[in-house]
Design a protein around this motif. Structure first.
Motif, short mmCIF file in Angstrom:
data_model
loop_
_atom_site.label_atom_id
_atom_site.label_comp_id
_atom_site.label_asym_id
_atom_site.label_seq_id
_atom_site.Cartn_x
_atom_site.Cartn_y
_atom_site.Cartn_z
N GLU A 1 -2.33 -5.69 -41.49
CA GLU A 1 -1.09 -6.42 -41.68
C GLU A 1 -0.85 -7.41 -40.54
O GLU A 1 -0.50 -8.58 -40.76
N ARG B 1 -2.78 -14.69 -38.90
CA ARG B 1 -3.53 -15.79 -39.53
C ARG B 1 -2.59 -16.74 -40.24
O ARG B 1 -2.78 -17.96 -40.21
N LYS B 2 -1.57 -16.17 -40.85
CA LYS B 2 -0.63 -17.06 -41.54
C LYS B 2 0.09 -17.96 -40.55
O LYS B 2 0.24 -19.16 -40.77
N ARG B 3 0.50 -17.37 -39.47
CA ARG B 3 1.22 -18.18 -38.49
C ARG B 3 0.31 -19.19 -37.84
O ARG B 3 0.74 -20.29 -37.50
N LYS B 4 -0.92 -18.80 -37.68
CA LYS B 4 -1.87 -19.76 -37.10
C LYS B 4 -2.04 -20.93 -38.04
O LYS B 4 -2.09 -22.09 -37.61
N ALA B 5 -2.12 -20.66 -39.34
CA ALA B 5 -2.28 -21.76 -40.29
C ALA B 5 -1.08 -22.69 -40.22
O ALA B 5 -1.23 -23.92 -40.21
N ARG B 6 0.10 -22.10 -40.14
CA ARG B 6 1.29 -22.95 -40.07
C ARG B 6 1.28 -23.79 -38.81
O ARG B 6 1.64 -24.97 -38.84
N GLU C 1 -3.01 -8.67 -38.57
CA GLU C 1 -3.99 -9.76 -38.58
C GLU C 1 -3.62 -10.80 -39.62
O GLU C 1 -3.74 -12.02 -39.40
N ARG C 2 -3.14 -10.31 -40.74
CA ARG C 2 -2.76 -11.25 -41.79
C ARG C 2 -1.60 -12.11 -41.32
O ARG C 2 -1.57 -13.33 -41.53
N ARG C 3 -0.66 -11.49 -40.65
CA ARG C 3 0.50 -12.23 -40.18
C ARG C 3 0.07 -13.29 -39.15
O ARG C 3 0.53 -14.43 -39.18
N LYS D 1 6.61 -19.11 -33.04
CA LYS D 1 6.32 -17.96 -33.88
C LYS D 1 4.89 -17.47 -33.69
O LYS D 1 4.62 -16.28 -33.67
N TYR D 2 3.98 -18.41 -33.50
CA TYR D 2 2.60 -17.99 -33.31
C TYR D 2 2.42 -17.25 -31.99
O TYR D 2 1.73 -16.23 -31.91
#
Lengths: 128, 526
Positions: free
Chosen positions: B348, B354-359, B350-352, B410-411
């Motif tokens: 979980e 990665r999402k924040r990194k993408a943003r 890691e997924r979070r 956030k990241y």
């Protein structure tokens, strides 16, 4: 023993009949074969013509059925039980020799010394 | 975002409400305990053996001088004109205990070395000058051979001077706990040489007023030769001997297990420790205490699942032990599913991330498109039509920071790096990247990867490390030795293993012998 493509192959052959020996679950003949159309003919130590892709006897177990029957190392096998062996793959040759439901294999083999012997025996008598 | 804004002297009053600022400060106070002063940086490393006073009296000839000159000033100027919050106080007290006190004894040994060097350089000139000054009339005249010797003397002195400057007059990088054996040896040797030369000179030349000036000049030249040879010895002992690798050091950080292997030569333990620390600052990723433990939710779940009810009327004193024993027994019997939770929690997280990194990446890319380098040639043509405002890098950085600020914050929170990057530092970095035409990816490299500790230091103060070793620290490295370099929150455990002896054989291959055949040959036994 080279062949000319398109022409029938002629050779002096000896008929050898080998009784298979049962060893455990297998029927063995007591010799090893080499060669085949999918193999490299240049590696063959027994052939005269290094492009010959026939099946040759490479090793004979001393005292085995093949030895008893008179097979010699370096023989080229021309037929097995009527099946041609001059243009077969190595694996096909192995399968033909090791059929489980046959107890006996009848080989037609040729070797250089046979040719010589025939020539010698015919040489003194010029053909008319 | 602005955890350290008051510290850096940049008084930034956020637009957030006062209550949230107080809340943030309270949180920061709580976090300041875990924040290591790896953030504040240093120039020199002080390695202190346990229980030893900080200094060694003879550590250098000018090399180990610890320049802590800035420490007293930086602590004081750290507090800006704004009010000092509690977090500043804790930070200051940590700084004071972290930085080493300024002691005059530290400068004794460089001074000693300097004085000795000066004396040894002046001596040949003194040898030449004294007879001339004292008994000039009675000296034998000495023509060409002396002049030749003068020239050679002059050049040798020049070379001695230059090489002394190159080798020894460098700012020291570390203070060692015990004295550095080779340096002391060399200092003693120089002293002995110079003293014995002076002794001989005093007894045989000054006393009887020797008249053979050529001999005196030759004597001075021999002293210079001897000094050059001592310098050669110093070069070999201090610089060259440890270059050939002999040992492999495994350095493991005890908190998170990050390890590296280094090859070193024959060094004493303390010198090897200094060398390892040099590599540590540039190789090891920064120590982030926030990343260490399993989340509490997983670890405490086991214990909290059971509640013990007291059904009898007994006194509570002997019930507490009974309760804890019962709970331990119950949890031992219960099937342990915490590994499952750990697995899912990690996925979980890691997924979070990665999402924040993408943003973040998207936001930064977009922000960088708003800005473009201004070409001066087009100024004449473009200014009448589109008067664009020309900004310097700082303003440009501030202008494009706003759209990416939230995503960045956030990241950083997700990767627990927020204590290492203040808003000020991010804007500075952005300004730096804009100035050097970096792409968004280059700008982000600093935040996506945990960089080496050196990246987060600002070099103002010395770093205090403690060398913990079972053997005397001037002993030379040997197989199987283990020593620790301890800092306040973590330590590095160093294990020594020798490099294997290599037996190199030779085989000659004739280039014409590379031949190949097809390998399609099989033999089957039937």
């Amino acid at each position: 023993m080279s062949f000319v493509p398109g022409q029938p192959v002629t050779a002096v052959v000896q008929r050898i009949e080998i009784q298979k020996l049962r060893q455990g679950n297998n029927l063995i003949l007591g010799f090893s074969i080499g060669g085949g159309i999918d193999q490299d003919p240049g590696q063959n130590p027994f052939s005269e013509d290094k492009t010959d892709k026939g099946i040759y006897v490479t090793r004979i177990t001393p005292g085995g059925p093949a030895d008893v029957a008179g097979l010699m190392m370096g023989d080229k096998i021309m037929q097995v039980n009527g099946w041609d062996m001059t243009m077969v793959t190595h694996d096909k040759a192995r399968k033909r020799l090791t059929k489980k439901n046959e107890d006996v294999v009848r080989l037609l083999v040729t070797r250089k010394s046979l040719e010589e012997a025939v020539k010698q025996s015919m040489g003194g008598f010029p053909r008319p | 975002m602005d955890n350290e804004s008051t510290y850096s002297g940049y008084s930034y009053k956020s637009s957030h409400s006062r209550s949230s600022r107080k809340h943030r400060e309270r949180r920061d106070r709580h976090r300041s305990k875990s924040r290591d002063s790896t953030i504040r940086g240093d120039k020199s490393v002080i390695i202190q053996a346990p229980g030893e006073p900080l200094l060694d009296a003879e550590s250098t000839r000018g090399d180990d001088r610890d320049d802590n000159w800035g420490e007293t000033t930086t602590v004081v100027t750290g507090t800006s004109v704004d009010s000092i919050s509690n977090e500043d106080l804790t930070r200051i007290s940590k700084d004071l205990e972290d930085s080493s006190p300024l002691e005059c004894r530290r400068y004794l040994s460089p001074a000693l070395g300097g004085v000795l060097g000066l004396i040894s350089l002046i001596t040949p000139l003194a040898f030449l000058a004294l007879p001339q000054l004292l008994w000039r009339d009675t000296l034998d005249p000495c023509g060409t051979p002396c002049e030749g010797l003068y020239i050679s003397l002059a050049f040798k002195l020049l070379i001695l001077l230059i090489s002394t400057w190159a080798l020894f007059l460098r700012p020291p990088r570390a203070t060692l706990p015990r004295f550095f054996v080779f340096r002391c040896l060399l200092l003693a040797l120089v002293f002995l040489f110079v003293a014995s030369y002076w002794l001989f000179y005093g007894v045989r030349v000054l006393e009887p007023r020797e008249t053979d000036y050529r001999g005196i000049v030759g004597y001075a030249a021999s002293l210079v030769d001897a000094l050059l040879f001592i310098q050669y010895l110093a070069l070999v002992l201090l610089e060259v001997r440890h270059l050939q690798p002999a040992f492999c050091l495994k350095v493991v950080r005890n908190t998170d297990g990050i390890s590296r292997f280094y090859n070193v030569g024959h060094l004493s333990i303390q010198r090897a420790a200094v060398w390892v620390l040099d590599q540590y600052y540039s190789d090891f990723p920064v120590y982030n205490p926030a990343l260490l433990n399993l989340p509490k939710s997983i670890l405490t779940k086991k214990m909290s699942a059971f509640k013990v009810y007291n059904l009898g009327e007994e006194n509570n004193t002997n019930n507490s032990t009974g309760q804890s024993r019962a709970m331990i027994a119950a949890t031992a019997r219960r099937r342990d599913n915490s590994h499952n939770e750990y697995y899912y929690e990690e996925a979980e997280v890691e997924r979070r991330v990665r999402k924040r990194k993408a943003r973040l990446v998207v936001a930064v890319e977009e922000a960088f498109t708003h800005i473009k380098r201004h070409q001066d040639e087009n100024a004449a043509t473009s200014s009448p039509k589109h008067p664009r405002e020309v900004m310097d890098p700082r303003e440009a950085a501030q202008a494009i920071f706003a759209p990416m600020a939230r995503a960045m914050q956030k990241y950083l929170r997700a990767t627990r790096q927020q204590s290492y990057h203040t808003m000020e530092s991010i804007i500075n970095h952005l300004q730096f990247c804009i100035t050097h035409n970096m792409t968004p990816k280059a700008f982000l490299e600093r935040y996506l990867i945990a960089g080496p500790t050196l990246q987060y230091l600002d070099n103002s103060r010395g770093r205090q490390w403690t060398l913990v070793s079972e053997e005397p620290v001037t002993a030379s490295l040997r197989q199987g030795q283990v020593f620790c370099l301890r800092r306040r929150d973590f330590s590095l455990v160093v294990t020594v293993a020798p490099l294997p002896f290599l037996r190199l054989g030779e085989e000659f291959i004739d280039p014409k012998s590379h031949k190949f055949v097809m390998k399609l040959q099989s033999e089957t036994s039937v």
